[in-house]
Design an enzyme around this catalytic site. Structure first.
Site, PDB file in Angstrom:
ATOM      1  N   HIS A   1       7.089  10.062 -27.190  1.00 17.43           N
ATOM      2  CA  HIS A   1       5.753  10.674 -26.340  1.00 17.43           C
ATOM      3  C   HIS A   1       6.063  12.101 -26.996  1.00 17.43           C
ATOM      4  CE1 HIS A   1       3.367  12.103 -23.432  1.00 17.43           C
ATOM      5  NE2 HIS A   1       4.151  13.028 -23.076  1.00 17.43           N
TER       6      HIS A   1
ATOM      7  N   HIS B   1      -1.486  17.096 -25.536  1.00 15.32           N
ATOM      8  CA  HIS B   1      -1.485  15.716 -25.232  1.00 15.32           C
ATOM      9  C   HIS B   1      -2.697  15.066 -25.622  1.00 15.32           C
ATOM     10  CE1 HIS B   1       2.038  16.962 -23.276  1.00 15.32           C
ATOM     11  NE2 HIS B   1       2.189  15.717 -22.484  1.00 15.32           N
TER      12      HIS B   1
ATOM     13  N   LYS C   1       2.687  11.790 -10.330  1.00 10.13           N
ATOM     14  CA  LYS C   1       1.879  10.690 -11.097  1.00 10.13           C
ATOM     15  C   LYS C   1       2.626   9.767 -11.512  1.00 10.13           C
ATOM     16  CE  LYS C   1      -1.386  13.646 -13.615  1.00 10.13           C
ATOM     17  NZ  LYS C   1      -2.090  14.408 -14.605  1.00 10.13           N
TER      18      LYS C   1
ATOM     19  N   HIS D   1      -1.801  11.888 -27.060  1.00 10.88           N
ATOM     20  CA  HIS D   1      -1.837  10.505 -26.607  1.00 10.88           C
ATOM     21  C   HIS D   1      -2.497   9.542 -27.654  1.00 10.88           C
ATOM     22  CE1 HIS D   1      -1.164  11.754 -22.194  1.00 10.88           C
ATOM     23  NE2 HIS D   1      -0.414  11.672 -22.534  1.00 10.88           N
TER      24      HIS D   1
ATOM     25  N   GLU E   1       8.649  18.931 -24.513  1.00 14.94           N
ATOM     26  CA  GLU E   1       8.284  19.375 -23.076  1.00 14.94           C
ATOM     27  C   GLU E   1       8.644  20.657 -22.672  1.00 14.94           C
ATOM     28  OE1 GLU E   1       5.654  17.672 -21.572  1.00 14.94           O
ATOM     29  OE2 GLU E   1       5.765  15.612 -22.275  1.00 14.94           O
TER      30      GLU E   1
ATOM     31  N   GLU F   1      -5.463  17.625  -9.606  1.00 17.86           N
ATOM     32  CA  GLU F   1      -5.948  17.840 -10.851  1.00 17.86           C
ATOM     33  C   GLU F   1      -7.586  17.911 -10.952  1.00 17.86           C
ATOM     34  OE1 GLU F   1      -3.714  15.912 -13.977  1.00 17.86           O
ATOM     35  OE2 GLU F   1      -5.680  15.913 -15.175  1.00 17.86           O
TER      36      GLU F   1
ATOM     37  N   ARG G   1      -3.842  21.932 -13.159  1.00 17.13           N
ATOM     38  CA  ARG G   1      -2.830  20.936 -13.582  1.00 17.13           C
ATOM     39  C   ARG G   1      -3.270  20.551 -14.929  1.00 17.13           C
ATOM     40  NH1 ARG G   1      -0.113  16.147 -10.152  1.00 17.13           N
ATOM     41  NH2 ARG G   1       1.340  15.649 -11.744  1.00 17.13           N
TER      42      ARG G   1
ATOM     43  N   ARG H   1       0.753  -1.165  -0.080  1.00 21.20           N
ATOM     44  CA  ARG H   1      -0.026  -0.007   0.009  1.00 21.20           C
ATOM     45  C   ARG H   1       0.735   1.302   0.088  1.00 21.20           C
ATOM     46  NH1 ARG H   1      -3.171  -3.092   3.427  1.00 21.20           N
ATOM     47  NH2 ARG H   1      -5.098  -3.906   2.056  1.00 21.20           N
TER      48      ARG H   1
ATOM     49  N   LYS I   1       6.480  23.441 -13.382  1.00 26.45           N
ATOM     50  CA  LYS I   1       5.624  22.192 -13.068  1.00 26.45           C
ATOM     51  C   LYS I   1       5.142  22.222 -11.695  1.00 26.45           C
ATOM     52  CE  LYS I   1       4.515  17.626 -13.804  1.00 26.45           C
ATOM     53  NZ  LYS I   1       4.660  16.131 -14.632  1.00 26.45           N
TER      54      LYS I   1
ATOM     55  N   ASN J   1      -1.229  19.630 -19.993  1.00 27.52           N
ATOM     56  CA  ASN J   1      -1.932  18.702 -20.867  1.00 27.52           C
ATOM     57  C   ASN J   1      -1.859  19.329 -22.257  1.00 27.52           C
ATOM     58  OD1 ASN J   1      -3.932  15.672 -20.727  1.00 27.52           O
ATOM     59  ND2 ASN J   1      -1.678  16.111 -19.907  1.00 27.52           N
TER      60      ASN J   1
HETATM   61  N1  LIG Z   1       4.326  10.453 -14.922  1.00 26.97           N
HETATM   62  C1  LIG Z   1       4.306  11.246 -15.336  1.00 26.97           C
HETATM   63  O1  LIG Z   1       3.837  12.649 -15.090  1.00 26.97           O
HETATM   64  C2  LIG Z   1       4.758  11.543 -17.012  1.00 26.97           C
HETATM   65  C3  LIG Z   1       5.043  12.628 -17.611  1.00 26.97           C
HETATM   66  C4  LIG Z   1       5.434  12.768 -18.975  1.00 26.97           C
HETATM   67  C5  LIG Z   1       5.908  11.485 -19.456  1.00 26.97           C
HETATM   68  N2  LIG Z   1       5.509  10.399 -18.849  1.00 26.97           N
HETATM   69  C6  LIG Z   1       5.899   9.119 -19.372  1.00 26.97           C
HETATM   70  O2  LIG Z   1       7.330   9.124 -19.616  1.00 26.97           O
HETATM   71  C7  LIG Z   1       7.516   8.171 -20.625  1.00 26.97           C
HETATM   72  C8  LIG Z   1       8.672   8.612 -21.671  1.00 26.97           C
HETATM   73  O3  LIG Z   1       9.884   8.966 -20.853  1.00 26.97           O
HETATM   74  P1  LIG Z   1      11.444   9.132 -21.615  1.00 26.97           P
HETATM   75  O4  LIG Z   1      11.177  10.002 -22.758  1.00 26.97           O
HETATM   76  O5  LIG Z   1      12.269   9.413 -20.535  1.00 26.97           O
HETATM   77  O6  LIG Z   1      11.468   7.582 -22.124  1.00 26.97           O
HETATM   78  P2  LIG Z   1      12.292   6.393 -21.638  1.00 26.97           P
HETATM   79  O7  LIG Z   1      12.288   6.273 -20.232  1.00 26.97           O
HETATM   80  O8  LIG Z   1      12.021   5.192 -22.488  1.00 26.97           O
HETATM   81  O9  LIG Z   1      13.745   6.675 -21.753  1.00 26.97           O
HETATM   82  C9  LIG Z   1      14.402   6.883 -23.298  1.00 26.97           C
HETATM   83  C10 LIG Z   1      15.578   5.939 -23.707  1.00 26.97           C
HETATM   84  O10 LIG Z   1      16.726   6.586 -23.023  1.00 26.97           O
HETATM   85  C11 LIG Z   1      17.523   5.977 -22.284  1.00 26.97           C
HETATM   86  N3  LIG Z   1      18.238   6.581 -21.460  1.00 26.97           N
HETATM   87  C12 LIG Z   1      17.861   7.094 -20.091  1.00 26.97           C
HETATM   88  N4  LIG Z   1      18.832   7.943 -19.691  1.00 26.97           N
HETATM   89  C13 LIG Z   1      19.716   8.049 -20.357  1.00 26.97           C
HETATM   90  C14 LIG Z   1      20.998   8.512 -20.338  1.00 26.97           C
HETATM   91  N5  LIG Z   1      21.301   9.489 -19.456  1.00 26.97           N
HETATM   92  N6  LIG Z   1      21.842   8.465 -21.371  1.00 26.97           N
HETATM   93  C15 LIG Z   1      21.467   7.820 -22.436  1.00 26.97           C
HETATM   94  N7  LIG Z   1      20.451   6.940 -22.522  1.00 26.97           N
HETATM   95  C16 LIG Z   1      19.278   7.169 -21.330  1.00 26.97           C
HETATM   96  C17 LIG Z   1      16.448   4.705 -21.791  1.00 26.97           C
HETATM   97  O11 LIG Z   1      17.221   3.586 -21.616  1.00 26.97           O
HETATM   98  C18 LIG Z   1      15.618   4.703 -23.147  1.00 26.97           C
HETATM   99  O12 LIG Z   1      15.998   3.857 -23.953  1.00 26.97           O
HETATM  100  C19 LIG Z   1       6.390   8.095 -21.354  1.00 26.97           C
HETATM  101  O13 LIG Z   1       5.971   6.688 -21.191  1.00 26.97           O
HETATM  102  C20 LIG Z   1       5.335   8.996 -21.069  1.00 26.97           C
HETATM  103  O14 LIG Z   1       4.081   8.441 -20.989  1.00 26.97           O
HETATM  104  C21 LIG Z   1       4.936  10.228 -17.583  1.00 26.97           C
HETATM  105 ZN   LIG Z   2       4.065  14.805 -21.833  1.00 27.24          ZN
END
Ligand SMILES: NC(=O)c1ccc[n+]([C@@H]2O[C@H](COP(=O)([O-])OP(=O)(O)OC[C@H]3O[C@@H](n4cnc5c(N)ncnc54)[C@H](O)[C@@H]3O)[C@@H](O)[C@H]2O)c1
Ligand SMILES: [Zn+2]
Length: 280
Positions: free
Chosen positions: A185, A168, A65, A172, A107, A156, A161, A43, A146, A165
């Site tokens: 993304h 998005h 989130k 999305h 972003e 939200e 908040r 939990r 942010k 988006n």
């Molecule tokens: N929770 C939230 O508030 C929120 C907000 C925005 C996006 N997201 C989510 O985040 C995800 C995208 O995240 P992302 O863009 O970080 O992608 P990701 O986590 O897939 O990372 C991208 C790639 O970069 C590599 N990598 C990571 N750090 C590195 C570094 N320092 N040097 C070299 N390579 C590196 C990873 O292994 C991966 O292959 C999506 O699924 C999206 O929905 C969540």
């Molecule tokens: Zn985003």
């Protein structure tokens, strides 16, 4: 979902107790996964975020989130589980591949469009991938923006908040139709930001000329502004109905009023959205 179950099993196998801390070391995918594990194991246990991509540093590691995608739609499973602490070291971005840099910059531009016109000016004057001495101030300005929004509408509820988006709702839907493959993304939301500016202009919410500026910005950033999937209007609109901002009276969008300002607009008819998708 498989890795989520695997991580929970791993924690249990290692007799992790409620006092343990889950460390999310990686990009946004790891942040969401590890964060949701931390939110649900026994939990909820403590989460420490160490984001290593630009996207995770400026966006996903801040705000609490955490969640997973379902085949039916993005982020359909999740929780609000703020990290006890987030540690950001911009040096790790030195190894980030160019495409991932541009992905995160989508972003960064978003923050400018929705709430910081001077950031937009700065980004237009800078190379599409900023030099290393600008990483820290850039990440700081985004995290501050942010954090400010999240502090005022953590769960939200007021619509504030949801303005984060911008781009998005359409982005999305594109990601979903492409099965979360092919486009990253940030690439999907780049297309979404252009189209949602066009939509805003059509609805009379967005100042004329804004969509042309957003398009120029995405060109400057080396991000896509179009994809053949946009011809698939009906399936895209269907996907948008599952957007968490949507309600019985229609779709909801974070729309720019002008560069640097935005508002949440509810009750947008699907015909309006179909019209702008079909036009491009
Ligand atoms: N929770 C939230 O508030 C929120 C907000 C925005 C996006 N997201 C989510 O985040 C995800 C995208 O995240 P992302 O863009 O970080 O992608 P990701 O986590 O897939 O990372 C991208 C790639 O970069 C590599 N990598 C990571 N750090 C590195 C570094 N320092 N040097 C070299 N390579 C590196 C990873 O292994 C991966 O292959 C999506 O699924 C999206 O929905 C969540
Ligand atoms: Zn985003």
């Amino acid at each position: 979902m498989e890795w989520y179950a695997h991580c929970l099993g791993w924690l249990a196998d290692h007799r992790a107790t409620r006092g343990c801390t889950v460390v999310a070391l990686g990009g946004g995918v790891i942040g969401d996964l590890a964060g949701f594990v931390a939110a649900t194991y026994m939990r909820g246990v403590k989460l420490l975020g160490i984001p290593t991509t630009l996207l995770a540093q400026v966006d996903s590691s801040v705000g609490g989130k955490v969640g997973l995608d379902l085949p039916q739609g993005k982020n359909l499973v999740g929780a609000f589980h703020p990290a006890a602490e987030v540690r950001i070291a911009v040096d790790v971005l030195a190894t980030l591949p160019e495409r991932q840099w541009r992905n995160g910059m989508a972003e960064v531009w978003k923050y400018g469009f929705i709430g910081n016109a001077s950031l937009v000016d700065t980004l237009f004057r800078a190379p599409s991938i900023p030099p290393a001495d600008e990483w820290r101030p850039l990440v700081e300005v985004c995290v501050a923006q942010k954090a400010h929004v999240v502090e005022h509408d953590e769960f939200e509820t007021t619509g504030l908040r949801a303005t984060l988006n911008y781009g998005h709702t359409i982005g999305h839907a594109i990601e979903k139709l492409l099965g979360y493959e092919e486009l990253l993304h940030g690439e999907a939301i780049a297309i979404g930001m252009v189209l949602e500016a066009v939509l805003g202009e059509r609805l009379g919410v967005t100042a004329p000329g804004t969509s042309a500026l957003v398009r120029r910005a995405m060109d400057h950033a080396g991000l896509p502004i179009w994809h053949p999937i946009l011809n698939d209007c009906n399936r895209l609109v269907d996907a948008m109905r599952l957007d968490k901002k949507a309600s019985a009276d229609g779709l909801a969008f974070s729309l720019l009023t002008e560069v640097g300002h935005c508002k949440l607009v509810r009750g947008v008819g699907t015909d309006e959205v179909r019209a702008i998708l079909g036009d491009h």
